[in-house]
Write an enzyme that holds these catalytic residues in place. Structure first.
Site, PDB file in Angstrom:
ATOM      1  N   LYS A   4      59.082  10.247 -59.787  1.00 21.95           N
ATOM      2  CA  LYS A   4      60.235   9.564 -59.171  1.00 21.95           C
ATOM      3  C   LYS A   4      61.530  10.288 -59.512  1.00 21.95           C
ATOM      4  CE  LYS A   4      62.205   7.696 -62.999  1.00 21.95           C
ATOM      5  NZ  LYS A   4      63.293   8.335 -63.628  1.00 21.95           N
ATOM      6  N   VAL A  94      56.332  16.709 -68.764  1.00 17.52           N
ATOM      7  CA  VAL A  94      56.407  15.670 -69.798  1.00 17.52           C
ATOM      8  C   VAL A  94      57.870  15.557 -70.265  1.00 17.52           C
ATOM      9  CG1 VAL A  94      55.576  15.063 -72.115  1.00 17.52           C
ATOM     10  CG2 VAL A  94      54.071  16.285 -70.513  1.00 17.52           C
ATOM     11  N   ALA A  95      58.339  14.317 -70.502  1.00 18.82           N
ATOM     12  CA  ALA A  95      59.727  14.067 -70.950  1.00 18.82           C
ATOM     13  C   ALA A  95      60.732  14.758 -70.039  1.00 18.82           C
ATOM     14  CB  ALA A  95      59.928  14.510 -72.407  1.00 18.82           C
ATOM     15  N   GLY A  96      60.509  14.646 -68.715  1.00 18.92           N
ATOM     16  CA  GLY A  96      61.355  15.351 -67.748  1.00 18.92           C
ATOM     17  C   GLY A  96      62.307  14.457 -66.988  1.00 18.92           C
ATOM     18  N   GLY A  97      62.231  13.126 -67.180  1.00 22.42           N
ATOM     19  CA  GLY A  97      63.088  12.214 -66.410  1.00 22.42           C
ATOM     20  C   GLY A  97      62.521  11.911 -65.040  1.00 22.42           C
ATOM     21  N   ALA A  99      59.486  10.179 -64.738  1.00 22.11           N
ATOM     22  CA  ALA A  99      58.552   9.068 -64.952  1.00 22.11           C
ATOM     23  C   ALA A  99      57.091   9.493 -64.911  1.00 22.11           C
ATOM     24  CB  ALA A  99      58.805   7.939 -63.944  1.00 22.11           C
ATOM     25  N   SER A 102      55.093   7.081 -67.067  1.00 21.90           N
ATOM     26  CA  SER A 102      55.021   5.773 -66.403  1.00 21.90           C
ATOM     27  C   SER A 102      54.031   5.805 -65.249  1.00 21.90           C
ATOM     28  CB  SER A 102      56.392   5.384 -65.855  1.00 21.90           C
ATOM     29  OG  SER A 102      57.316   5.323 -66.893  1.00 21.90           O
ATOM     30  N   ASP A 135      59.793   1.746 -65.981  1.00 19.91           N
ATOM     31  CA  ASP A 135      59.591   2.449 -64.705  1.00 19.91           C
ATOM     32  C   ASP A 135      58.199   2.232 -64.121  1.00 19.91           C
ATOM     33  OD1 ASP A 135      62.076   3.626 -64.948  1.00 19.91           O
ATOM     34  OD2 ASP A 135      61.304   5.473 -65.836  1.00 19.91           O
TER      35      ASP A 135
HETATM   36  O1  C5P Z   1      60.797   0.894 -70.901  1.00 22.06           O
HETATM   37  P1  C5P Z   1      60.512   2.224 -71.518  1.00 22.06           P
HETATM   38  O2  C5P Z   1      59.429   2.143 -72.558  1.00 22.06           O
HETATM   39  O3  C5P Z   1      60.262   3.304 -70.515  1.00 22.06           O
HETATM   40  O4  C5P Z   1      61.832   2.649 -72.277  1.00 22.06           O
HETATM   41  C1  C5P Z   1      61.869   3.713 -73.187  1.00 22.06           C
HETATM   42  C2  C5P Z   1      63.150   3.630 -74.005  1.00 22.06           C
HETATM   43  O5  C5P Z   1      64.280   3.895 -73.173  1.00 22.06           O
HETATM   44  C3  C5P Z   1      63.429   2.271 -74.597  1.00 22.06           C
HETATM   45  O6  C5P Z   1      62.818   2.140 -75.868  1.00 22.06           O
HETATM   46  C4  C5P Z   1      64.942   2.254 -74.703  1.00 22.06           C
HETATM   47  O7  C5P Z   1      65.364   2.992 -75.841  1.00 22.06           O
HETATM   48  C5  C5P Z   1      65.364   3.060 -73.493  1.00 22.06           C
HETATM   49  N1  C5P Z   1      65.693   2.191 -72.334  1.00 22.06           N
HETATM   50  C6  C5P Z   1      66.852   1.440 -72.336  1.00 22.06           C
HETATM   51  N2  C5P Z   1      67.161   0.654 -71.259  1.00 22.06           N
HETATM   52  C7  C5P Z   1      66.366   0.644 -70.169  1.00 22.06           C
HETATM   53  C8  C5P Z   1      65.192   1.418 -70.121  1.00 22.06           C
HETATM   54  C9  C5P Z   1      64.888   2.189 -71.229  1.00 22.06           C
HETATM   55  O8  C5P Z   1      67.597   1.437 -73.325  1.00 22.06           O
HETATM   56  N3  C5P Z   1      66.715  -0.104 -69.115  1.00 22.06           N
END
Ligand code: C5P
Length: 295
Positions: A4, A94-97, A99, A102, A135
């Protein structure tokens, strides 16, 4: 299942649970990971990973696909008789923004529900997806959608046309929590309730790539640029080479460039690769469908 891009990512002040309220527009694009699921012995849950950045993916309880399988077994399984062996073939960095993790979680939910012959409603799957990560519900849904809450509440958005993107992968990943905490340090006045930009919604409804390009926006971008300053050069290079718009996707470091069509995408990918401002370049199109079962 697809990657995404966040066409807009508006971020509010942190809530009491530490998450940030979001108003975002997700779009699923044609860059796919594949997750396969095979029966394993009762109580056995394992995962293997090949492809793009495979060595960086945790194989323990931090793995989102494995967590998805366990969560599904615990909440909807008959007893202790379920088990699964998951294989992930990665194309999403991986860790690219984008998702990637996810998506793997969403795909594992879907694949295991089919493997274990569970008759779950879309709503039941969506609830589990929201437990797994902000996500993950969008990864099930796909298309273009507006996300709110912490990103887990998704509603399909009315859009026309397809959008051609060039993605520039970074040399190193960015940790999502690290980007959010840098955002908190940099932005002292985030709103309690962020809103998606109307000009972007209108351009998407009209099917107007130039309008979409102008309206792309990401509140996490300054934090990502602060952590990886070389991304400024990547964004600048893409804009100088004629992209309609450019932004860091989600928490980064992938940079996404919107172009007018396939020929412009080919040109931009070749030029960006030649400039050496990123590790790798991929052409994608969005919107595409969310996680799908292939039997
Ligand atoms: O929900 P997810 O596990 O993908 O989020 C990873 C981390 O990103 C969370 O632990 C939080 O630090 C940060 N996050 C946030 N606010 C969001 C989504 C993610 O602070 N709406």
């Amino acid at each position: 299942m697809p990657a995404k891009i966040n066409l807009a990512l508006k971020v509010g002040a942190p809530r009491v649970d530490g998450f940030h309220p979001l108003a975002t527009i997700y779009q699923a694009v044609s860059l796919y990971d594949e997750v396969s699921a095979e029966w394993a012995g009762p109580g056995e849950f394992e995962v293997s990973v090949t492809g793009e950045g495979a060595g960086l993916v945790p194989l323990d309880e931090r793995n989102l696909a494995l967590r998805a399988a366990r969560l599904l077994a615990e909440t909807h399984g008959p007893n202790d008789s379920l088990g699964v062996s998951l294989s992930i073939k990665k194309a999403i960095p991986v860790a690219g923004g984008l998702a990637g993790g996810s998506s793997n979680g969403a795909a594992a939910l879907l694949a295991c529900s089919v493997l274990w012959d569970m008759d779950l409603s879309g709503e039941a799957l969506r609830k589990l997806a929201a437990v797994l990560g902000s996500d993950v519900p969008f990864a099930l849904l796909g298309g273009t959608a507006v996300g709110s809450g912490r990103g887990e509440e998704v509603v399909p958005a009315l859009t026309t046309g397809s959008y051609h993107w060039v993605l520039a992968f970074g040399w190193h990943g960015l940790s999502t929590p690290a980007v959010y905490s840098r955002f908190d340090e940099l932005c002292q006045r985030a709103p309690d309730v962020p809103a998606v930009p109307e000009d972007l919604m209108n351009a998407l409804r009209r099917g107007d790539p130039a309008g979409v390009g102008r309206a792309l926006t990401n509140d996490l971008q300054s934090a990502a640029l602060d952590l990886q300053p070389q991304l400024r050069q990547t964004l600048q290079a893409g804009l100088e080479l004629g992209a309609l718009g450019a932004l860091v996707s989600g928490s980064g470091p992938t940079c996404a460039f919107l172009v007018s069509g396939e020929p412009a995408a080919v040109d931009l990918s070749v030029s960006l690769s030649a400039e050496g401002v990123c590790r790798a370049v991929r052409r994608t199109v969005g919107p595409v469908a969310g996680a799908r079962v292939l039997i």
